[in-house]
Design a protein around this motif. Structure first.
Motif, PDB file in Angstrom:
ATOM      1  N   THR A  58       0.830  -1.209   0.000  1.00 12.82           N
ATOM      2  CA  THR A  58       0.000   0.000   0.000  1.00 12.82           C
ATOM      3  C   THR A  58       0.863   1.256   0.000  1.00 12.82           C
ATOM      4  N   ARG A  59       1.857   1.272   0.872  1.00 16.92           N
ATOM      5  CA  ARG A  59       2.739   2.441   0.957  1.00 16.92           C
ATOM      6  C   ARG A  59       3.619   2.575  -0.285  1.00 16.92           C
ATOM      7  N   ILE A  89      -2.632 -12.966   0.718  1.00 14.95           N
ATOM      8  CA  ILE A  89      -2.566 -11.499   0.787  1.00 14.95           C
ATOM      9  C   ILE A  89      -2.192 -10.916  -0.568  1.00 14.95           C
ATOM     10  N   VAL A  90      -1.201 -11.508  -1.232  1.00 13.52           N
ATOM     11  CA  VAL A  90      -0.795 -11.024  -2.550  1.00 13.52           C
ATOM     12  C   VAL A  90      -1.943 -11.167  -3.553  1.00 13.52           C
ATOM     13  N   LYS A  91      -2.643 -12.280  -3.501  1.00 10.04           N
ATOM     14  CA  LYS A  91      -3.784 -12.497  -4.403  1.00 10.04           C
ATOM     15  C   LYS A  91      -4.848 -11.437  -4.192  1.00 10.04           C
ATOM     16  N   ILE A  96      -8.245  -7.280  -5.724  1.00 10.73           N
ATOM     17  CA  ILE A  96      -9.140  -6.268  -5.150  1.00 10.73           C
ATOM     18  C   ILE A  96      -8.561  -4.862  -5.274  1.00 10.73           C
ATOM     19  N   GLN A  97      -7.289  -4.728  -4.895  1.00 11.67           N
ATOM     20  CA  GLN A  97      -6.659  -3.405  -4.964  1.00 11.67           C
ATOM     21  C   GLN A  97      -6.115  -3.084  -6.352  1.00 11.67           C
TER      22      GLN A  97
END
Length: 296
Positions: A58-59, A89-91, A96-97
Motif C-alpha cells: 500500500t505504501r 494477501i498477494v492475491k 481487489i486493490q
C-alpha cells in the motif's frame, strides 16, 4: 562457488540465516524487460513475513504513483508456516486493490537463501531498472523513488539507500550494534566506495547485473555488496534513508551469517585486489603461526 548462473531452478531463500545451497547448474529464465524511463521493478524477498506485505504494498504504490513511476512488485517467498497467508494477501492485493504485484513461492526443495531469492526476483522483473528492499518495513517504501532516482536518470549504475550520509540514520540502536555495524562497514568500504555497502536497499539495471552473471556468488545475505563488486558498478550513488525499527517478525542475523560475511569479503578482496589480498592472507597466516608458537 555457486554463481548466479547456478540459481534458477532452485528459486528459494530462507531469509538471512541460510547459505544458498543450489542444486541445478542451469540459468534462470529471464523475463524480457522494458526500458521505459519511469518504470521499475521492486523485489522483496520474504520468509514468514505475511504481516508486513499489505502495508508495504500500500505504501509502496502510493509513493511510486505520487512520484509518477510505473512500478511492479515481485515477492519472492521461501517456504515457511506463513507462505499460504502470504499468497492469499498477494492475491487479494492483486485482485481487489488492482496492484501490479506477483509472488514467486519456492519450496525448500527448490532452493533457499536471501541472495538467490533476490537474483531470482531480478530475473523475473519486466523492467530494466530493478530495486531490492526488505519486507520488514525497516526500509521505508516512501524512500523507493529517491533510491531509484539516480539509476532512473542514468546518473549512476548502482544506488544505495544509505544510513551513513547526511539526512540518513537509524532508529534507536544499542551502542554495541552501532559499533558492530561500523566495523563491518569499514571492512567493506574499499571494495565499493559506498558509505553503506551492506545495505539491502539498492537499485541497479538488468544490463549492469548481466556483467557479473557468471561470477556473482550468493553466499550469505549481502547481495548488494556482491553485485557492486562483481559487476564493477560505476558510479555508485548513496541516497540518504532512515533505517526504522522492525515492525513485525524477528531478525534472522546469526553468528553463522557473520562468518559468511567474512568469507564473502575475502572472496571479493581476492577478486578485486588479487595481489594485495594474497599478501595480506600470507601475512595473516605468518602471524597466526607465530602466535600459536608462543602459546604452545
Amino acid at each position: 562457488a555457486t554463481t548466479w548462473s547456478d540459481l534458477a531452478p532452485n528459486p528459494n531463500r530462507q531469509r538471512e540465516t541460510d547459505t544458498d545451497h543450489q542444486q541445478t547448474p542451469t540459468k534462470p529464465p529471464t523475463t524480457p524487460h522494458t526500458t521505459m524511463p519511469n518504470s521499475l521493478s521492486v523485489i522483496v524477498p520474504t520468509y514468514n513475513e505475511y504481516e508486513n506485505i499489505k502495508e508495504l504494498a500500500t505504501r509502496l504504490f502510493k509513493a511510486t504513483n505520487k512520484a509518477g513511476l510505473s512500478c511492479e512488485l515481485i515477492v519472492v517467498d521461501d517456504e515457511s508456516e506463513g507462505t499460504q497467508k502470504t499468497k492469499q494477501i498477494v492475491k487479494s492485493l492483486k485482485q481487489i486493490q488492482k496492484y501490479n504485484i506477483q509472488i514467486k513461492a519456492r519450496t525448500k526443495k527448490e532452493g533457499r537463501g536471501l541472495s538467490s531469492a533476490v537474483l531470482l526476483g531480478f530475473s523475473l522483473a519486466s523492467n530494466d531498472v530493478i530495486l531490492c528492499m526488505d519486507a520488514d518495513l525497516q526500509h521505508e517504501p516512501e524512500s523507493v523513488p529517491a533510491v531509484a532516482k539516480p539509476v532512473l536518470e542514468n546518473k549512476a549504475e548502482f544506488s544505495v539507500g544509505s544510513r551513513n550520509v547526511p539526512g540518513g540514520g537509524v532508529a534507536a540502536w544499542a551502542a554495541h550494534r552501532k559499533i558492530i555495524s561500523a566495523g563491518a562497514t569499514l571492512l567493506a568500504f574499499p571494495l565499493s566506495g559506498s558509505t553503506d555497502p551492506m545495505s539491502g536497499f539498492f537499485c541497479t539495471r538488468k544490463r549492469v547485473l548481466g556483467r557479473g552473471s557468471s561470477t556473482i556468488n550468493p553466499i550469505g545475505f549481502k547481495i548488494g555488496l556482491e553485485i557492486m563488486v562483481r559487476c564493477n558498478c560505476k558510479p555508485v550513488k548513496d541516497v540518504p534513508i532512515m533505517f526504522r525499527d522492525r515492525v513485525a517478525g524477528e531478525s534472522k542475523l546469526s553468528a553463522k551469517q557473520n562468518v559468511l560475511y567474512l568469507m564473502q569479503l575475502v572472496s571479493l578482496y581476492l577478486d578485486k585486489y588479487p595481489v594485495a589480498s594474497l599478501s595480506l592472507v600470507l601475512l595473516g597466516c605468518i602471524l597466526l603461526i607465530y602466535i600459536l608458537s608462543l602459546l604452545f
